[in-house]
Write an enzyme that holds these catalytic residues in place. Sequence first.
Site, PDB file in Angstrom:
ATOM      1  N   HIS A  73       0.849  -1.202   0.000  1.00  0.00           N
ATOM      2  CA  HIS A  73       0.000   0.000   0.000  1.00  0.00           C
ATOM      3  C   HIS A  73       0.876   1.242   0.000  1.00  0.00           C
ATOM      4  O   HIS A  73       1.992   1.238   0.517  1.00  0.00           O
ATOM      5  CB  HIS A  73      -0.993   0.004   1.159  1.00  0.00           C
ATOM      6  CG  HIS A  73      -0.396   0.050   2.533  1.00  0.00           C
ATOM      7  ND1 HIS A  73       0.015   1.222   3.134  1.00  0.00           N
ATOM      8  CD2 HIS A  73      -0.161  -0.928   3.450  1.00  0.00           C
ATOM      9  CE1 HIS A  73       0.469   0.965   4.344  1.00  0.00           C
ATOM     10  NE2 HIS A  73       0.393  -0.337   4.560  1.00  0.00           N
ATOM     11  N   ASP A  75      -0.225   4.495   1.035  1.00  0.00           N
ATOM     12  CA  ASP A  75      -0.520   5.528   2.029  1.00  0.00           C
ATOM     13  C   ASP A  75       0.169   5.231   3.351  1.00  0.00           C
ATOM     14  O   ASP A  75       0.564   4.092   3.640  1.00  0.00           O
ATOM     15  CB  ASP A  75      -2.029   5.676   2.243  1.00  0.00           C
ATOM     16  CG  ASP A  75      -2.698   4.394   2.752  1.00  0.00           C
ATOM     17  OD1 ASP A  75      -2.280   3.300   2.327  1.00  0.00           O
ATOM     18  OD2 ASP A  75      -3.639   4.495   3.569  1.00  0.00           O
ATOM     19  N   ASP A 110       6.310   0.777   7.438  1.00  0.00           N
ATOM     20  CA  ASP A 110       4.914   0.488   7.099  1.00  0.00           C
ATOM     21  C   ASP A 110       4.452   1.344   5.920  1.00  0.00           C
ATOM     22  O   ASP A 110       3.896   2.409   6.118  1.00  0.00           O
ATOM     23  CB  ASP A 110       4.040   0.759   8.333  1.00  0.00           C
ATOM     24  CG  ASP A 110       2.590   0.404   8.133  1.00  0.00           C
ATOM     25  OD1 ASP A 110       2.266  -0.309   7.170  1.00  0.00           O
ATOM     26  OD2 ASP A 110       1.760   0.851   8.947  1.00  0.00           O
ATOM     27  N   GLU A 144      -5.029   1.721   2.432  1.00  0.00           N
ATOM     28  CA  GLU A 144      -5.016   0.580   3.355  1.00  0.00           C
ATOM     29  C   GLU A 144      -5.117   1.049   4.798  1.00  0.00           C
ATOM     30  O   GLU A 144      -5.765   0.400   5.629  1.00  0.00           O
ATOM     31  CB  GLU A 144      -3.731  -0.235   3.159  1.00  0.00           C
ATOM     32  CG  GLU A 144      -3.695  -1.554   3.917  1.00  0.00           C
ATOM     33  CD  GLU A 144      -3.188  -1.442   5.350  1.00  0.00           C
ATOM     34  OE1 GLU A 144      -3.348  -2.401   6.120  1.00  0.00           O
ATOM     35  OE2 GLU A 144      -2.627  -0.376   5.705  1.00  0.00           O
ATOM     36  N   GLU A 145      -4.482   2.188   5.096  1.00  0.00           N
ATOM     37  CA  GLU A 145      -4.440   2.663   6.481  1.00  0.00           C
ATOM     38  C   GLU A 145      -5.799   3.142   6.987  1.00  0.00           C
ATOM     39  O   GLU A 145      -5.972   3.355   8.186  1.00  0.00           O
ATOM     40  CB  GLU A 145      -3.400   3.782   6.619  1.00  0.00           C
ATOM     41  CG  GLU A 145      -1.961   3.354   6.377  1.00  0.00           C
ATOM     42  CD  GLU A 145      -1.423   2.417   7.458  1.00  0.00           C
ATOM     43  OE1 GLU A 145      -2.181   2.038   8.366  1.00  0.00           O
ATOM     44  OE2 GLU A 145      -0.238   2.054   7.382  1.00  0.00           O
ATOM     45  N   GLU A 172       2.169  -7.219   3.268  1.00  0.00           N
ATOM     46  CA  GLU A 172       2.952  -6.646   4.354  1.00  0.00           C
ATOM     47  C   GLU A 172       2.971  -7.529   5.599  1.00  0.00           C
ATOM     48  O   GLU A 172       2.012  -8.231   5.919  1.00  0.00           O
ATOM     49  CB  GLU A 172       2.441  -5.262   4.737  1.00  0.00           C
ATOM     50  CG  GLU A 172       1.103  -5.219   5.429  1.00  0.00           C
ATOM     51  CD  GLU A 172       0.736  -3.795   5.845  1.00  0.00           C
ATOM     52  OE1 GLU A 172       1.501  -3.160   6.594  1.00  0.00           O
ATOM     53  OE2 GLU A 172      -0.335  -3.331   5.412  1.00  0.00           O
TER      54      GLU A 172
END
Length: 402
Positions: A73, A75, A110, A144-145, A172
């Site tokens: 991802h 973001d 991340d 995703e976040e 991830e």
Amino acid sequence: MEPACITRFREYLQVNTMQPTPDYAACERYLKNQADEIGLEFKALELVPGKPTIVMTWRGSDPSLKSLVLNSHTDVVPVFEEFWDYPPFSAARVPTDDGDFRIYARGSQDMKIVGSCYLEAIRNLKAQGKTPLRNVFLTFVPDEEIGGEDGMQKFLLTPEFKEMNAGFALDEGIANPGPELYAFYGERNKSQVVFTCRGNTGHGSQFITDTASAKLLAISQELMAFRDAEEQKLIKTYGEVSQSNLGTVTTVNLNIIQGGVQINVVPDSFKAEFDIRVDPEVDLIEFNKWLQSIADKNDADLKFLDNVYPKCVTDIGPSNKNWKVMCDVIERKGLKTINAIFPAATDSRYLRRAGIPAIGISPLRNIPVLLHVHNEYVNESLFMEGVDLYTDLVDELSNLKD
């Protein structure tokens, strides 16, 4: 002299894709440049205006085989810049006493490190003149976040995704302070809920009965007692709470309380929002019935924010050829995995629900877990190690027959 792959990684980190206003346009430009340099097909799908899902394609010699998907991802979560030693989107490269460098940036763990490792791995393989047997797709998805609804969830419904004929996916993971690599084959179920309590109101100097706050307190006490019992179960079984065992229990956190108008007025309502992550071995339907019973006995309304899905975990038994190849590569590198249930939620849950085996893994080990934390960083040596690992993983997995 800074290695070229580190320069490219830092450039990616310098693109500010922080929620709630990620610069996805700049991110798309960066990724387009990378695809052009490496020689990958590039497509940007704007399933929601301003939120591109990026698909890069490395064509295999036998496209009839199920493909390999490398997902990440784009973001990142918000920062509190005043608590950072370096600007969080500068990707500061800071030398350490042991001759290494730390790269400080939001998203370094991340999960821009993983997306960058994918790109560098394929760059390496193409430079060696290699062509995969099966198609390889790199997907860089938005949001995703904040749940992935406008990213992976929508992407799975597109003709473009169906044409990929996905057979196995990497996604991830999480860093490990120890020497092993975490390999996540499933996730806990989300059951995020909102309790709304209503009651009598009046002057703050009185003994008002049947108040909203009393109902909320009773609900909170029961859920917190359950939370404590789950934590003690972990400690009794494993001796500690860690990322490797957190997925085997259910966690409860009261994160938002709303209510009240003035300090001397007893409010007529209170609202409480709980983030609950349920052990995948627990029957979610029965668990939600228990939550509803708590609401009913306290005369409260209950709203469920998540749908109920069947248990979805990836088989890590001998029948999963992709998993075996992956483990063989990791073992040849002198590394070991801790196989676990991911404690939070990633886009892998959407992939697994679509019937695609997915493993969440990160190359980060012997480093603190810093996702969503101030001064997030990675060691340059770990990034280089990750590139080496993914080069072999992609090479082996992309040449695996069904």
